[in-house]
Every structure is written in structure tokens, then in C-alpha cells.
Design an enzyme around this catalytic site. Structure first.
Site, PDB file in Angstrom:
ATOM      1  N   TYR A 221      13.752  -2.174  -3.470  1.00 49.67           N
ATOM      2  CA  TYR A 221      14.723  -1.091  -3.325  1.00 49.67           C
ATOM      3  C   TYR A 221      15.164  -0.541  -4.680  1.00 49.67           C
ATOM      4  CZ  TYR A 221      14.720  -2.276   1.571  1.00 49.67           C
ATOM      5  OH  TYR A 221      14.326  -2.501   2.858  1.00 49.67           O
TER       6      TYR A 221
ATOM      7  N   GLN B 186       0.813  -1.214   0.000  1.00 45.64           N
ATOM      8  CA  GLN B 186       0.000   0.000   0.000  1.00 45.64           C
ATOM      9  C   GLN B 186       0.850   1.268   0.000  1.00 45.64           C
ATOM     10  OE1 GLN B 186      -3.742  -0.241   2.299  1.00 45.64           O
ATOM     11  NE2 GLN B 186      -2.822  -2.073   3.222  1.00 45.64           N
TER      12      GLN B 186
END
Length: 182
Positions: free
Chosen positions: A162, A128
Site C-alpha cells: 500500500y 503481476q
């Protein structure tokens, strides 16, 4: 190293929160509304960000358990947090009780380098954007302190997360080296 920041800031639009244009005073940041009306655990909650270094260690241990991390001695976890340059927590409140749903910290030489550690979001709240927002706030604090090199260690299953934030494997091909007692 400048190429890293060019790539990183090219991806800056992925960081969307109501704090984008603000820098948070870490000492005064006990509770800042980060996301209103987020769905999680079958209910709608408001998610708050805190830069207060006090974290309930048992709540943090439960959070880490929820993602399958190996337990670490709480005494050592407390020392690690106490010696961190930046700590950030995400939580929601219900019936006057706080529920820790995210955490990250960074250590630093306070001049050139910082390493981000222990980035964790509860599985009920993953997917989210909370991890992105948490990382954005940690990085923003480090950049404010003029830290130019930010590193982190990532398990293989989260490397792409990442990479989407602009992190890259070392462009010079240098591999990290570790020493562990036998």
C-alpha cells in the site's frame, strides 16, 4: 490531508491498465477486459474487471481461503457486500465458467470518507500488477464521487504494498481505535 493526495498522485504512473483514462459506470460494468494474455495457473488468460455487486459467495470464500484468511459467516459477508459503496472483482473465464481471482470493496459515507476492505488476489496471480490495478479502479471510482479521504486497514505483511501505491500512515500520528465485544 492534501499532502496525502500529492504523494498519491505523484505515484499515479504505477497504475497501468487499458482503463486509465476511462471511468467505469458501475451499474453497467459486468465484464470489462482489464488485462489480455496474463499468465496464471500455468495457462494464459484474459482478466476481466467487474463492478457488479453480485459475487458468488462460495467463490469469494475459496478466494479468501487461498490467502489464509479466517472464514466469516457467508450471511454476514453478503450483508457487508450489499452495504458496500463500491465492489470490484477480477476474474477469468474458461469453458464458459468464471474463476474469481481478485476482489475488493469500499464502504463510504458517500460524502467525505471511504474505507477500502477485503483486498485479495489469488496467490497464483499475485506479483503481476493485478492488485495495483484493482486498487486504482476502486480509488478512481471513489475520487469520481468526490470522496477526499480514503482509508484502509492492512496486515503488517502488506503495508509496503500500500505504501508503493501512495498510502501513508496517518501523517498526524493518530492511531486507529477499536472496540470489540468481550
Amino acid at each position: 490531508m492534501m499532502a496525502f493526495w500529492k504523494i498519491f498522485f505523484k505515484h499515479h504512473n504505477i497504475f497501468s491498465s487499458n482503463l486509465n483514462n476511462q471511468l467505469v459506470n458501475q451499474d453497467a460494468a459486468d465484464k470489462i477486459l482489464l488485462v489480455k494474455y496474463l499468465e496464471g495457473r500455468g495457462t494464459i488468460v484474459n482478466v476481466y474487471l467487474s463492478f457488479n455487486s453480485y459475487v458468488n459467495l462460495h467463490d469469494l470464500e475459496k478466494l479468501c481461503d487461498s490467502v489464509g484468511w479466517v472464514r466469516r459467516p457467508l450471511k454476514k459477508v453478503k450483508i457487508a457486500i450489499d452495504n458496500s459503496f463500491v465492489t470490484a472483482s477480477l476474474f477469468y473465464e474458461q469453458n464458459k465458467k468464471k474463476f474469481l481471482i481478485g476482489f475488493a470493496r469500499a464502504t463510504s459515507d458517500t460524502s467525505f470518507n471511504a474505507t477500502i476492505w477485503d483486498v485479495v488476489i489469488h496467490p497464483d496471480f499475485q506479483g503481476q500488477g493485478l492488485g495495483k490495478m484493482l486498487m486504482a479502479q476502486i480509488i478512481k471510482q471513489l475520487r469520481y464521487e468526490d470522496i477526499n479521504t480514503i482509508t484502509l486497514f492492512a496486515d503488517p505483511q502488506v503495508v509496503n504494498f500500500y505504501k508503493h501505491l501512495g498510502f501513508i500512515t496517518d501523517p498526524d500520528g493518530v492511531k486507529g481505535m477499536f472496540w470489540y465485544p468481550l
